[in-house]
Design a protein around this motif. Structure first.
Motif, PDB file in Angstrom:
ATOM      1  N   UNK A  36       0.838  -1.210   0.000  1.00 36.95           N
ATOM      2  CA  UNK A  36       0.000   0.000   0.000  1.00 36.95           C
ATOM      3  C   UNK A  36       0.864   1.247   0.000  1.00 36.95           C
ATOM      4  N   UNK A  37       2.163   1.064   0.177  1.00 29.42           N
ATOM      5  CA  UNK A  37       3.068   2.216   0.263  1.00 29.42           C
ATOM      6  C   UNK A  37       3.666   2.560  -1.107  1.00 29.42           C
ATOM      7  N   UNK A  38       4.199   3.793  -1.243  1.00 32.29           N
ATOM      8  CA  UNK A  38       4.716   4.197  -2.553  1.00 32.29           C
ATOM      9  C   UNK A  38       5.999   3.465  -2.950  1.00 32.29           C
ATOM     10  N   UNK A  39       6.130   3.218  -4.225  1.00 31.48           N
ATOM     11  CA  UNK A  39       7.337   2.601  -4.794  1.00 31.48           C
ATOM     12  C   UNK A  39       7.917   3.602  -5.784  1.00 31.48           C
ATOM     13  N   UNK A  40       9.215   3.889  -5.631  1.00 30.38           N
ATOM     14  CA  UNK A  40       9.857   4.796  -6.587  1.00 30.38           C
ATOM     15  C   UNK A  40      10.932   4.022  -7.350  1.00 30.38           C
ATOM     16  N   UNK A  41      10.907   4.164  -8.671  1.00 27.80           N
ATOM     17  CA  UNK A  41      11.937   3.521  -9.492  1.00 27.80           C
ATOM     18  C   UNK A  41      12.773   4.612 -10.148  1.00 27.80           C
ATOM     19  N   UNK A  42      14.079   4.471 -10.037  1.00 27.55           N
ATOM     20  CA  UNK A  42      14.975   5.422 -10.705  1.00 27.55           C
ATOM     21  C   UNK A  42      15.738   4.687 -11.799  1.00 27.55           C
ATOM     22  N   UNK A  43      16.426   5.450 -12.639  1.00 31.28           N
ATOM     23  CA  UNK A  43      17.075   4.882 -13.837  1.00 31.28           C
ATOM     24  C   UNK A  43      16.036   4.164 -14.703  1.00 31.28           C
ATOM     25  N   UNK A  44      14.825   4.719 -14.718  1.00 34.94           N
ATOM     26  CA  UNK A  44      13.722   4.108 -15.483  1.00 34.94           C
ATOM     27  C   UNK A  44      13.831   4.505 -16.949  1.00 34.94           C
ATOM     28  N   UNK A  45      13.811   3.537 -17.853  1.00 35.81           N
ATOM     29  CA  UNK A  45      13.779   3.901 -19.267  1.00 35.81           C
ATOM     30  C   UNK A  45      12.385   4.401 -19.643  1.00 35.81           C
ATOM     31  N   UNK A  46      12.317   5.347 -20.583  1.00 36.73           N
ATOM     32  CA  UNK A  46      11.001   5.814 -21.081  1.00 36.73           C
ATOM     33  C   UNK A  46      10.729   5.102 -22.403  1.00 36.73           C
ATOM     34  N   UNK A  47       9.853   4.146 -22.364  1.00 38.50           N
ATOM     35  CA  UNK A  47       9.642   3.269 -23.519  1.00 38.50           C
ATOM     36  C   UNK A  47       8.164   3.008 -23.702  1.00 38.50           C
ATOM     37  N   UNK A  48       7.815   2.530 -24.871  1.00 40.49           N
ATOM     38  CA  UNK A  48       6.413   2.149 -25.090  1.00 40.49           C
ATOM     39  C   UNK A  48       5.987   1.054 -24.113  1.00 40.49           C
ATOM     40  N   UNK A  73       7.081   7.140 -10.042  1.00 35.19           N
ATOM     41  CA  UNK A  73       6.520   6.709  -8.763  1.00 35.19           C
ATOM     42  C   UNK A  73       5.197   6.007  -8.994  1.00 35.19           C
ATOM     43  N   UNK A  74       5.005   4.992  -8.189  1.00 36.00           N
ATOM     44  CA  UNK A  74       3.828   4.120  -8.327  1.00 36.00           C
ATOM     45  C   UNK A  74       3.252   3.938  -6.930  1.00 36.00           C
ATOM     46  N   UNK A  75       1.967   4.184  -6.820  1.00 37.27           N
ATOM     47  CA  UNK A  75       1.362   4.050  -5.493  1.00 37.27           C
ATOM     48  C   UNK A  75       0.043   3.297  -5.607  1.00 37.27           C
ATOM     49  N   UNK A  76       0.043   2.088  -5.076  1.00 37.19           N
ATOM     50  CA  UNK A  76      -1.166   1.252  -5.124  1.00 37.19           C
ATOM     51  C   UNK A  76      -1.804   1.242  -3.735  1.00 37.19           C
ATOM     52  N   UNK A  77      -2.186   2.429  -3.283  1.00 40.78           N
ATOM     53  CA  UNK A  77      -2.768   2.540  -1.935  1.00 40.78           C
ATOM     54  C   UNK A  77      -4.017   1.660  -1.831  1.00 40.78           C
ATOM     55  N   UNK A  78      -4.887   1.814  -2.809  1.00 41.41           N
ATOM     56  CA  UNK A  78      -6.032   0.905  -2.906  1.00 41.41           C
ATOM     57  C   UNK A  78      -6.121   0.464  -4.359  1.00 41.41           C
ATOM     58  N   UNK A  79      -6.747  -0.652  -4.601  1.00 44.59           N
ATOM     59  CA  UNK A  79      -6.920  -1.102  -5.987  1.00 44.59           C
ATOM     60  C   UNK A  79      -8.387  -0.944  -6.369  1.00 44.59           C
ATOM     61  N   UNK A  80      -8.613  -0.477  -7.590  1.00 44.13           N
ATOM     62  CA  UNK A  80     -10.000  -0.281  -8.007  1.00 44.13           C
ATOM     63  C   UNK A  80     -10.492  -1.439  -8.864  1.00 44.13           C
ATOM     64  N   UNK A  81      -9.573  -2.292  -9.312  1.00 45.59           N
ATOM     65  CA  UNK A  81      -9.968  -3.429 -10.141  1.00 45.59           C
ATOM     66  C   UNK A  81      -8.923  -4.528  -9.987  1.00 45.59           C
TER      67      UNK A  81
END
Ligand code: EPZ
Length: 422
Positions: A36-48, A73-81
């Protein structure tokens, strides 16, 4: 539709910074579903492909934000589906790997089967067997996998009949929150698996043995947020190393782990190019002189990667002899051969083997490819071919190479992206 145009015959001189690994980034993005907590990714490629994964995660209710400086940054605090629909999964197969995390977090998930792919049938039977070994109940309905684990997943022993990168990663993603210990036998050993395990361990998971054939996972009840740096892309690095060894010149590659390409460097050296491996960079240099014919066969890591087979073949089309290239991972990964043939290459394919008889030169042509790495091989061939090469279906390249025309252009390649406005 965009194409890439190359005026061949200019050696490469300069420096290329390698981006974060696509094939690690897209699995690391799925990690956010486990907390439920935030995840941060660095050195992320920007790709399709990272964008496709972002779209699916957003559909599931994850807040996805691309920040400056290769951050996400990705935060899945709650899921809607808990449903991954066909329209999103068919665009990028690895989105299928949300099934395990969704199941682990919520006890239920419905995920579209990804279907086939240009390089092979690519079934997901090993993924499903692994999830069943962890206690999931799985049924197939109208192209969807419906999975349930009402009382949560439990630890189990999984022995893969052959090595699968995706099934190993999927099993790890599912087992980290399972009750009890899981053991994966005959697991894949790719650097991307180690990257995934390191990220999860930093979140509080208990995974040992990643990078070896036996991986043990002691399930934990919850995971924390994390900031994790994506491992450098060994396939992008290998592609540019082969570009330099094919087109000639001198290229310095930075932000890479050269130990992740242990099977590539000796073959480039055998082909007659100089390879200099330093702690934080690699230099590939080829002056005039023939490209020596070298045989190669693809294997699971630490063997020669299938994702560099096409690029290696592009170099061998100009060798001074005959090279036998064997593809052991995918049953249909030679679609670049006829396209290279249109540029003057002499390649005979027989089953899983390609016999590449070196020719004196390649000629530029209009070509296209049906997958990402095949497209890269056509770019590499275009760099050394006489005249103009136009590589179509650039969307394949954009799935996995960040700014390929800019990176090669900075090294003196005459390369540009052309839009026909459609
Ligand atoms: C990953 O695919 C990569 N993709 C591929 O890169 C890479 O070529 C491949 O590993 C091998 O290194 C991503 O990481 C997103 P596998 P994956 O499971 O995990 C068969 C690229 O260009 N198999 O190791 O799908 C399968 O058909 C891509 O970036 C089953 O039969 O590969 C293949 O023949 C292309 N059943 C073999 O195993 C299963 O359930 C190895 O596939 C799973 C796989």
């Amino acid at each position: 539709m965009d194409s890439i145009e190359i005026e061949g015959g200019y050696p490469l001189e300069g420096e290329i910074q390698i981006s974060g690994a696509k094939n690690s980034a897209i699995k690391l993005m799925a990690v956010c579903l486990l907390t439920e907590q935030p995840v941060e990714l660095t050195n992320m490629p920007r790709l399709r492909d990272t964008r496709f994964m972002g779209q699916l995660l957003a559909h599931l209710g994850v807040e996805v934000e691309e920040g400056p400086g290769a951050r996400m940054s990705l935060h899945a605090k709650t899921l809607s589906s808990t449903t991954a629909p066909y329209d999103l999964v068919r665009k990028m197969r690895a989105t299928f790997n949300v099934l395990g995390p969704l199941l682990a977090r919520t006890g239920a998930a419905k995920v579209s089967l990804p279907g086939g792919c240009a390089i092979g049938a690519r079934p997901v039977d090993l993924h499903l067997k692994a999830l069943e070994a962890l206690g999931a109940n799985i049924t197939l309905d109208q192209g969807y996998v419906i999975a349930n684990a009402k009382d949560g997943l439990r630890g189990g022993e999984i022995t893969f009949p052959f090595i699968s990168v995706g099934a190993t990663e999927h099993s790890i993603l599912a087992a980290v929150l399972a009750k009890g210990e899981s053991v994966l036998n005959n697991a894949a050993r790719e650097p991307e698996i180690i990257d995934l395990a390191e990220c999860l361990n930093a979140m509080g998971a208990k995974i040992s043995g990643a990078g070896r054939s036996e991986i043990r996972i002691e399930g934990v009840s919850s995971l924390n947020g994390v900031s994790h740096k994506v491992v450098p892309d060994r396939i992008e690095a290998g592609t540019y190393a082969l570009a330099a060894a094919t087109a000639g010149g001198k290229v310095k590659l930075t932000n890479l782990r050269h130990d992740h390409l242990g099977a590539l460097w000796p073959l480039i050296a055998q082909s007659g190019a100089d390879v200099s491996l330093k702690a934080d960079h690699v230099i590939i240099e080829r002056e005039t002189g023939p490209i020596r014919a070298v045989d190669m066969d693809t294997q699971a890591y630490p063997g020669f990667p299938t994702d560099l087979q096409a690029q290696f073949m592009a170099m061998m089309t100009l060798s001074d002899g005959v090279s036998i290239i064997r593809e052991n991972i995918f049953e249909n990964r030679f679609m670049h051969c006829p396209e290279l043939g249109r540029m003057g290459a002499n390649i005979t394919v027989s089953g899983r083997e390609a016999i590449v008889r070196g020719v004196k030169s390649l000629q530029g042509a209009q070509v296209m490819a049906t997958d990402l790495r095949a497209s890269a091989s056509l770019i590499n061939a275009g760099l050394v071919a006489k005249g103009k090469t136009s590589v179509g279906r650039v969307y394949h390249l954009d799935r996995g190479f960040e700014h390929i025309e800019i990176k090669l252009g900075q090294c003196g390649a005459k390369i540009k992206r052309v839009s026909d406005g459609s």
